[in-house]
Write a protein that holds these residues in place. Structure first.
Motif, PDB file in Angstrom:
ATOM      1  N   LEU A 300       0.750  -1.278   0.173  1.00 10.68           N
ATOM      2  CA  LEU A 300       0.142   0.396  -0.057  1.00 10.68           C
ATOM      3  C   LEU A 300       0.497   1.595  -0.529  1.00 10.68           C
ATOM      4  N   ARG A 301       2.231   1.103   1.202  1.00  9.00           N
ATOM      5  CA  ARG A 301       2.795   2.036   0.736  1.00  9.00           C
ATOM      6  C   ARG A 301       3.331   2.167   0.094  1.00  9.00           C
ATOM      7  N   ASP A 302       3.732   1.170  -0.880  1.00  9.34           N
ATOM      8  CA  ASP A 302       4.871   1.268  -2.574  1.00  9.34           C
ATOM      9  C   ASP A 302       3.536   2.382  -3.398  1.00  9.34           C
ATOM     10  N   LYS A 303       2.438   1.391  -3.322  1.00  5.30           N
ATOM     11  CA  LYS A 303       1.559   2.413  -4.847  1.00  5.30           C
ATOM     12  C   LYS A 303       1.307   3.649  -3.971  1.00  5.30           C
ATOM     13  N   SER A 304       1.050   3.713  -2.568  1.00 11.02           N
ATOM     14  CA  SER A 304       0.710   5.657  -2.358  1.00 11.02           C
ATOM     15  C   SER A 304       1.757   6.932  -3.009  1.00 11.02           C
ATOM     16  N   LEU A 305       2.756   6.104  -2.294  1.00 11.94           N
ATOM     17  CA  LEU A 305       4.128   6.785  -2.940  1.00 11.94           C
ATOM     18  C   LEU A 305       4.398   7.158  -4.331  1.00 11.94           C
ATOM     19  N   ALA A 306       4.030   5.908  -5.372  1.00 13.99           N
ATOM     20  CA  ALA A 306       4.441   5.382  -6.818  1.00 13.99           C
ATOM     21  C   ALA A 306       2.490   6.837  -7.224  1.00 13.99           C
ATOM     22  N   LEU A 307       2.050   6.537  -6.765  1.00 12.05           N
ATOM     23  CA  LEU A 307       0.557   7.129  -7.198  1.00 12.05           C
ATOM     24  C   LEU A 307       1.220   9.463  -7.204  1.00 12.05           C
TER      25      LEU A 307
END
Lengths: 410, 410
Positions: A300-307
């Protein structure tokens, strides 16, 4: 736009969280970047609400023995692993304002009010300061404000009993180091109550690992519990024996159905309940928290920052050309939002985006806020939202008269 | 049974409120005499809940500008005429426990705490005493208890700031004279906060006509708002300028969306709001309150007393023969319930009735409580319930082992 549509579609194909989007009821034609104000609706929440509605009809008063009465503790235990807490340490009840009053009252009372000061922070979401003011005024304590940007250490003297800080600032999205800040406050002999409104469900939280003893937070933003779903309250298990909290009602009593004349706090976290709660308000949240049990918080954190990076990268040249300030903190110090400042046209830009189906929000003065919720936003969604933003600004769509009148938006 | 089935069916044919029963979703095979704990479900409440659920899905954050944010005031204005209050004098928010804390804090603060005593009553629903205890402990005030059955006048000295009394006692159903009691308390220089939990929707209430300045009450009993629906709070318009209430949150601020650093109470009744409320919890209550606008409260009172008398008359000989005490007050001093005491078998009798589909409730010690809700109970329903009671007792059904274990029921 430096990244192509083909590229973001490939990112979506490789996204381990992509399958969650189908679990949400999302309106057609909307790109929703305001899940940090009100989370979208899980499909399971619709069913859960219908179930509780029918339970009221069919079971009537018996419903209270069929899951309604224990919902605050049961949902607290579902929420606990998402924030690094253990069983019996979290309860879902009331709202953040009330839960802060309970914890600040509990802390000052259990310390005998030897230290009279409650310290809240400037620039935090206002209700945290308002309730600290109310409590201090009523309990004859002293309220102090930590100025925005000031060093906390400089304001921790031996009169400070408790500090209230948000882990993620609601305007800037800046993330505090919970472990270091908690240690600092404890070293100065004070307690800290963490407000996790913009943290829970936005990124991994480790209350135990950070040494945190007290926290409150919100379930209607990233946790998708429904509009105004009940808040949560956390007390570390070693700090649950400290006596009364001031809002002592029958649901927080050790034996609520004995109808004793005198109040006696329930053991453990239950003492932080007050009176009867809305069973209907817990139903969608419970369904959402069950969905959350399946979520890998690191992914979730990885995707949050990617977005959020995808959005910023897609707009960097435009923002610079237009003089729109991007005050979003660097990734390591960021919650799950992007914060842009345009004092003259910020409100109108947000309204023009809404007219295109891109929902962000606006906070005075000048702040355009965009939240990134990895469970139901794809990379393509964010890419398209950035494209709309670019078109709105480049085409000066925000100059249309209908976008110039400001109104109140929560 | 002194009254025949034909007679009660004729009463139903002539009943001006009979048509309301079809507006409720009632389970098959149930005679529900526990609407004083949790009211039955209006059909319109089902639709309203579905509408708000879909509004969350489709409108997302915009829902707050489409009726959610103003629900506390809007529903307060719908409720006001049912209790003899005017527009802007009632707000629907939080629960009774919290609303009592607000009012008692507001009263003592606005009087400068010259009088330090809060007086609550023995035998009242416990949360009213618990929150008075919590407030006094926290605010360094003095909590006193009016012993059950004692004369109020004997306990009103010049140290008493505020009194909390229920208009209808939750156990006995005894109804106080609101006008005379309010006048007595005011004559002694104190304020009174009325708890209308067992009054609102049970009988006509005239807050203005009685000189009442402060009240709280419940919407999930006679008002049929749903399990744990939000409570209400009343302050007479002439007494709304008294400053802060202690639970000062952002929804009670004069300008909640200005995000000011300092709290400033909203004008009027809005200052008694705290933080964000559950929009879903208001939806069924609003539908129910709209139904209540159609109800003639005088006809409601007539039918309420007719139903409770029908039940008592149908059982009088049996109760006498069995040594079951009927402590129901005479009609003029009665709420809308019948109270029977059987210390040894009361719990088991209530359980045996529930097994037959007749839902009443039991409160320790020995109290069998039966509530009469004129909107969805017919005369025949009550006649049949009395018949079941007679059969359970005459046949000693309650002696079955399965009825002997006590459990908690709200």
């Amino acid at each position: 736009m430096p990244v192509t549509l083909d590229t973001v579609r490939e990112l979506d194909r490789r996204d381990p969280l992509a399958h969650f989007k189908a679990r949400f009821a999302l309106p057609e034609g909307v790109l929703y970047l305001d899940g940090n104000s009100l989370g979208a609706q899980p499909l399971a929440a619709r069913e859960a609400l219908a179930t509780t509605r029918d339970q009221w009809r069919d079971e009537l008063i018996k419903g209270w023995n069929q899951g309604w009465f224990d919902a605050p503790e049961r949902l607290g235990n579902l929420l606990a692993p998402l924030i690094g807490a253990g069983p019996g340490e979290v309860i879902v009840t009331d709202n953040i304002t009330l839960n802060l009053f309970k914890l600040l009252g509990y802390i000052t009372e259990s310390r005998g009010r030897v230290r009279p000061v409650i310290l809240s922070e400037g620039g935090n979401f206002p209700t945290d300061g308002y309730i600290a003011q109310g409590l201090c005024r009523f309990a004859r304590l002293e309220h102090r404000v930590l100025p925005e940007g000031a060093e906390l250490a400089d304001h921790l003297d031996d009169r400070v009993a408790a500090v209230v800080l948000s882990q993620v600032n609601y305007r800037t999205g800046r993330l505090r180091d919970m472990a270091a800040t908690t240690e600092l406050v404890h070293e100065h002999g004070a307690e800290i109550v963490w407000d996790l409104a913009h943290t829970a469900g936005a990124l991994p939280v480790d209350l135990h690992g950070s040494g945190a003893r007290y926290a409150v937070g919100c379930t209607y933003k990233y946790l998708n519990g429904g509009p105004g779903a009940p808040a949560f309250l956390y007390v570390h298990r070693d700090h649950q024996g400290g006596g009364w909290q001031p809002l002592s009602g029958w649901h927080g009593h050790a034996a609520p159905f004995a109808f004793d004349a005198d109040y006696a706090p329930a053991p453990g976290i239950t003492r932080f309940r007050t009176g009867t709660h809305s069973a209907l308000s817990y139903a969608p949240l419970e369904a959402s928290l069950r969905l959350w049990q399946e979520v890998d918080m690191a992914a979730l954190r990885d995707k949050s920052l990617a977005l959020s990076e995808l959005f910023r990268d897609g707009l960097a040249d435009l923002l610079e050309a237009e003089g729109i300030a991007d005050i979003t903190p660097p990734a390591a110090e960021r919650g799950s939002q992007v914060a842009l400042i345009e004092r003259e046209h910020g409100y109108a830009i947000v309204q023009a985006l809404i007219a295109r189906g891109v929902i962000g929000d606006y906070r005075e003065p000048g702040l355009m806020r965009f939240g990134f919720t990895p469970l139901y936003l794809s990379h393509e969604d964010v890419w398209q939202a950035a494209r709309h933003f670019r078109e709105v600004v480049e085409n000066r769509e925000y100059l249309e008269a209908r976008f110039k009148v400001r109104s109140e938006v929560t």
